[in-house]
Design a protein around this motif. Sequence first.
Motif, PDB file in Angstrom:
ATOM      1  N   THR A 116       0.831  -1.209   0.000  1.00 47.97           N
ATOM      2  CA  THR A 116       0.000   0.000   0.000  1.00 47.97           C
ATOM      3  C   THR A 116       0.863   1.255   0.000  1.00 47.97           C
ATOM      4  N   ILE A 117       1.865   1.287   0.875  1.00 46.03           N
ATOM      5  CA  ILE A 117       2.752   2.451   0.971  1.00 46.03           C
ATOM      6  C   ILE A 117       3.552   2.627  -0.314  1.00 46.03           C
ATOM      7  N   ALA A 118       4.053   1.514  -0.856  1.00 46.62           N
ATOM      8  CA  ALA A 118       4.877   1.584  -2.069  1.00 46.62           C
ATOM      9  C   ALA A 118       4.093   2.167  -3.241  1.00 46.62           C
ATOM     10  N   THR A 119       2.844   1.734  -3.410  1.00 45.04           N
ATOM     11  CA  THR A 119       2.037   2.248  -4.517  1.00 45.04           C
ATOM     12  C   THR A 119       1.623   3.700  -4.288  1.00 45.04           C
ATOM     13  N   THR A 120       1.602   4.115  -3.028  1.00 40.23           N
ATOM     14  CA  THR A 120       1.245   5.500  -2.707  1.00 40.23           C
ATOM     15  C   THR A 120       2.389   6.462  -2.996  1.00 40.23           C
ATOM     16  N   ILE A 121       3.613   6.073  -2.634  1.00 40.42           N
ATOM     17  CA  ILE A 121       4.752   6.976  -2.800  1.00 40.42           C
ATOM     18  C   ILE A 121       5.389   6.882  -4.185  1.00 40.42           C
ATOM     19  N   ALA A 122       5.060   5.818  -4.949  1.00 41.62           N
ATOM     20  CA  ALA A 122       5.639   5.672  -6.286  1.00 41.62           C
ATOM     21  C   ALA A 122       4.927   6.588  -7.279  1.00 41.62           C
ATOM     22  N   GLU A 123       5.643   6.957  -8.324  1.00 36.89           N
ATOM     23  CA  GLU A 123       5.027   7.724  -9.402  1.00 36.89           C
ATOM     24  C   GLU A 123       3.997   6.838 -10.103  1.00 36.89           C
ATOM     25  N   PRO A 124       2.899   7.428 -10.597  1.00 38.03           N
ATOM     26  CA  PRO A 124       1.809   6.634 -11.184  1.00 38.03           C
ATOM     27  C   PRO A 124       2.273   5.620 -12.234  1.00 38.03           C
ATOM     28  N   GLU A 125       3.218   6.020 -13.086  1.00 35.69           N
ATOM     29  CA  GLU A 125       3.664   5.119 -14.155  1.00 35.69           C
ATOM     30  C   GLU A 125       4.626   4.042 -13.653  1.00 35.69           C
ATOM     31  N   LYS A 126       5.011   4.109 -12.354  1.00 37.82           N
ATOM     32  CA  LYS A 126       5.967   3.146 -11.808  1.00 37.82           C
ATOM     33  C   LYS A 126       5.367   2.312 -10.676  1.00 37.82           C
ATOM     34  N   ARG A 127       4.055   2.357 -10.530  1.00 40.72           N
ATOM     35  CA  ARG A 127       3.427   1.622  -9.434  1.00 40.72           C
ATOM     36  C   ARG A 127       3.542   0.109  -9.616  1.00 40.72           C
ATOM     37  N   GLY A 128       3.430  -0.352 -10.845  1.00 41.83           N
ATOM     38  CA  GLY A 128       3.595  -1.781 -11.102  1.00 41.83           C
ATOM     39  C   GLY A 128       4.988  -2.248 -10.738  1.00 41.83           C
ATOM     40  N   SER A 129       5.975  -1.458 -11.075  1.00 39.49           N
ATOM     41  CA  SER A 129       7.362  -1.782 -10.739  1.00 39.49           C
ATOM     42  C   SER A 129       7.567  -1.772  -9.233  1.00 39.49           C
ATOM     43  N   ALA A 130       6.900  -0.842  -8.545  1.00 37.19           N
ATOM     44  CA  ALA A 130       7.021  -0.761  -7.085  1.00 37.19           C
ATOM     45  C   ALA A 130       6.475  -2.018  -6.424  1.00 37.19           C
ATOM     46  N   ILE A 131       5.334  -2.498  -6.911  1.00 34.68           N
ATOM     47  CA  ILE A 131       4.738  -3.731  -6.383  1.00 34.68           C
ATOM     48  C   ILE A 131       5.688  -4.908  -6.604  1.00 34.68           C
ATOM     49  N   ALA A 132       6.255  -5.000  -7.826  1.00 35.36           N
ATOM     50  CA  ALA A 132       7.174  -6.091  -8.156  1.00 35.36           C
ATOM     51  C   ALA A 132       8.404  -6.069  -7.247  1.00 35.36           C
ATOM     52  N   THR A 133       8.886  -4.875  -6.929  1.00 32.84           N
ATOM     53  CA  THR A 133      10.067  -4.739  -6.066  1.00 32.84           C
ATOM     54  C   THR A 133       9.788  -5.274  -4.670  1.00 32.84           C
TER      55      THR A 133
END
Length: 387
Positions: A116-133
């Motif tokens: 939840t935090i990762a998708t919130t602080i990530a840039e919109p176009e990088k949310r998928g990458s944040a989840i994968a990380t």
Amino acid sequence: MRNTWLIFFLAIISFLSGTDEYIVTGILDKIAETNGVSIASAGQLFTVFSISFGLLTPIVIVLTRKMDRKNLLMIALLIFSLSNFIVATFEGFVVIFIARIASGVSAGLIEVTLLTIATTIAEPEKRGSAIATIITGFSAALIVGVPMGRFLASVMDWRFIFVALSVLGTLFLILIYKLIPGMQGEEEKPLKEQLKILKNKKIAYILIVTFFWMFSYSIVLSYISPYLLQVVKVSSNTVSIALLIYGLSSLVGSKLGGFSTDKYGAIKTIFLGMSINAFGLISFSFVGESSLIFLIPLIIWGIAAWSSGPALQFRLIYLAPSVAGIILSLYTSISQIGMAFGAGIGGLIVNFGSLDLLNWVGASSVILIIFSLLIVNQKQKVESQNK
């Protein structure tokens, strides 16, 4: 740039919670010896962790949906640290068992909140990458954390591993307080509403496949150390090396599974992965004692078993793209429940049967999936022809 580093920091916390779950499988024999219990009984420490992770986490998440995400993560890390401290310092298997329940719930809260935090602080176009990380951090625990734990347990008391987990949990709690901004929780659909997704037969089927896949995986993984020590009869140092090789194989399998899903589709990837998975598990029975040949089926199993994960998740998102978050949370819960049942049944087999039956039971579960895939595929062909 700062947010990118924060996401990597969150992935390290994810690695810590993953290590807490998987670490038991690498030192099962040592925990059993210290506490004067059977290996099967010690294996239930993995079972109860997975059950509490899979069943209790969704309930707690719903109950705490309005809480600030930062505060929730800090509370989860506090419970994580305390429960691991209890495992390390308190005598008595019952106390350790209860502490593992708390560890499972805290690990589940940590994972969901990190996403939840990762998708919130990530840039919109990088949310998928944040989840994968974040997910990669958790998976890396099997690759690095388990063999490292086995090595450390060979040179020091296994309890020091849980002391380290407790200390690191406390350290990360302090860093979260310093680095992460407050994030108000959002209104989420009640669990009853989420479960309506299961009315979709295709989604329900993939979740059932996920259960039996993780059941097969866990029934062998939970007792892999005693299996290698007592059935294959290798040395303790060789077990450490084997677990590292298995972890690296799992990483390769995950990457190949993602590549195959993109190129050939999810269903074909699942079918091929499950077929090779069954072959790898059965091959264990044809390995001689004290022979390094056992590394061949171990590598095959590691690659094949983990190749199915990306395909199953992709298929679920494809079937329900508008509720991807909910569907992936259900996937995570079903995975943990499957692991819990696998570890539990594995314990019964070890108690009343023999360690060398584990791979056959695991293979049977995978073969059941293969036959179901053939039946479903044939049914779909008939339906398309009738149209």
